[in-house]
Design a protein around this motif. Sequence first.
Motif, PDB file in Angstrom:
ATOM      1  N   THR A 114       0.813  -1.200   0.000  1.00 59.55           N
ATOM      2  CA  THR A 114       0.000   0.000   0.000  1.00 59.55           C
ATOM      3  C   THR A 114       0.854   1.261   0.000  1.00 59.55           C
ATOM      4  O   THR A 114       0.536   2.247  -0.655  1.00 59.55           O
ATOM      5  N   HIS A 115       1.953   1.233   0.750  1.00 53.58           N
ATOM      6  CA  HIS A 115       2.813   2.405   0.877  1.00 53.58           C
ATOM      7  C   HIS A 115       4.277   2.008   0.664  1.00 53.58           C
ATOM      8  O   HIS A 115       4.674   0.879   0.936  1.00 53.58           O
ATOM      9  N   ASP A 186      -7.143   0.438   0.814  1.00 52.93           N
ATOM     10  CA  ASP A 186      -7.030   1.568  -0.098  1.00 52.93           C
ATOM     11  C   ASP A 186      -7.689   1.148  -1.413  1.00 52.93           C
ATOM     12  O   ASP A 186      -8.045  -0.015  -1.604  1.00 52.93           O
ATOM     13  N   HIS A 315      -3.131   9.181   1.683  1.00 58.19           N
ATOM     14  CA  HIS A 315      -3.784   8.190   2.532  1.00 58.19           C
ATOM     15  C   HIS A 315      -3.494   8.594   3.976  1.00 58.19           C
ATOM     16  O   HIS A 315      -2.429   9.146   4.262  1.00 58.19           O
ATOM     17  N   ARG A 346     -12.093   8.067  -1.418  1.00 56.12           N
ATOM     18  CA  ARG A 346     -11.076   7.842  -0.389  1.00 56.12           C
ATOM     19  C   ARG A 346     -11.395   8.665   0.866  1.00 56.12           C
ATOM     20  O   ARG A 346     -11.274   8.180   1.982  1.00 56.12           O
ATOM     21  N   PHE A 350     -12.265   6.941   4.488  1.00 56.61           N
ATOM     22  CA  PHE A 350     -11.227   7.157   5.500  1.00 56.61           C
ATOM     23  C   PHE A 350     -11.418   8.474   6.256  1.00 56.61           C
ATOM     24  O   PHE A 350     -10.463   8.993   6.841  1.00 56.61           O
TER      25      PHE A 350
END
Length: 443
Positions: A114-115, A186, A315, A346, A350
């Motif tokens: 994801t990151h 995500d 994010h 998103r 979130f």
Amino acid sequence: MKIHCIGIGGIGVSALARYYLSRGDQITGSDLGQTEIVNDLEKVGAQIKTGRHQASHVPDDVEMVVYSAAVQESNPELERARSLATERPLPILTYAQALGQITRNHCTVAISGTHGKSTVVSMLSLILVEAGLDPTVIIGTKLKAFGNSNFRLGQSRYFIIEADEWHGSFLNYHPEIIILTNIEEDHLDYYRDLNHILDTYQEYLGLLSPEGTLVFNQDDHNIMGLLERVKIKNQAPFSLNQTEADKIAQVIKVPGRHNISNALAALAAARTLGVDDDTAYRAIGQYYCCWRRFDQRAGELEGTKFDLIHDYAHHPTEVRAVFQALEERFKNRRIWFIFQPHQYQRVFYFFDRFVEAFQNSREGNNQYRIVITDIYDVPGRERASLKRRVSAQKIVEAVDRDDTAYWSFNQLSERLSQEIKTGDIVVAAGAGDIYQWAVKLSP
């Protein structure tokens, strides 16, 4: 070969276009805007049409068409290509499908998670170059060591790629080594939930060569849960709890614990490829940043000079990581954190996590001013109903602090010029067009 690339200005397709150009192909392409990526491609030989996509942009004698996953099915250039394909053989491939074809012919190292993907690709690429392994690299950012390019042509069999999970793109690849940095929710415009994401990662791990190696983050509970569902013979774990973390911290030039973890991932993969630690540490010490990843530059607005940091954070986890890096890098500074939320969906999914990230940002020595600007509307990926349910203003209201404000995107420069002071720090964060705004602040 004559190849037309629809959406050639995207960070992925543009790297692929550079790969094709390096082998002598003729490249045409189209994109909505005349961006710096488009300009750079034109300098190396691509012929690009900008503005509204049109069927006439596709050459009659085109031999292959590659398009970004962001391109809609109704795109006139894609429709034109499909019409030509009814008359003669014409491969029409998504970016991921085209990249997947290339991975079949190399020893491919795919960096996923994801990151942290771009940073790990950058670090590992520098290590392999330092070790003389001469890799070819396709990366989701631009690296100064590669001449501010997102592509490097090597002469060896090693091929390092950023393997994105969006729309299951990484299911097209054929890796010899997979690096997993972390996994969390995500891209919920495509995935139903975390279980759907984990199921897709499980399918992806099934593509690993039987004699291949999985390099993975032991600190990530979702990864550890995933590994209970698969059997992989060759494993190379890394963790911030290892003694190597302290060694990395002594040589790394970029701030943040997340970057120490990224460096540990690159180190573990390098060891798998037989690179000695001295070479790996030396290369990690030479990594300063990549494009839009805590990318620090000089800034100036109406004669006032300040430090400017571009960051791609979009994010909540990435926002928190930037704040942590700011605390590590700076002390007792006034910092303007200007955030452009990316995609209504998103923000909707979130929302509470974004609010928490901004509420917790004050736990340090710096003085923060938080500015939330308008949500970046991603064409073709938004649900109209959500645009009425979330907004930048609602984030500010939920954060409920005097040092957090909403400024409209069109007023950013005017409002900032009224309050910025020499010596301040401005962070332009987000995955949308806030970068284009921030570029104008660099003299």
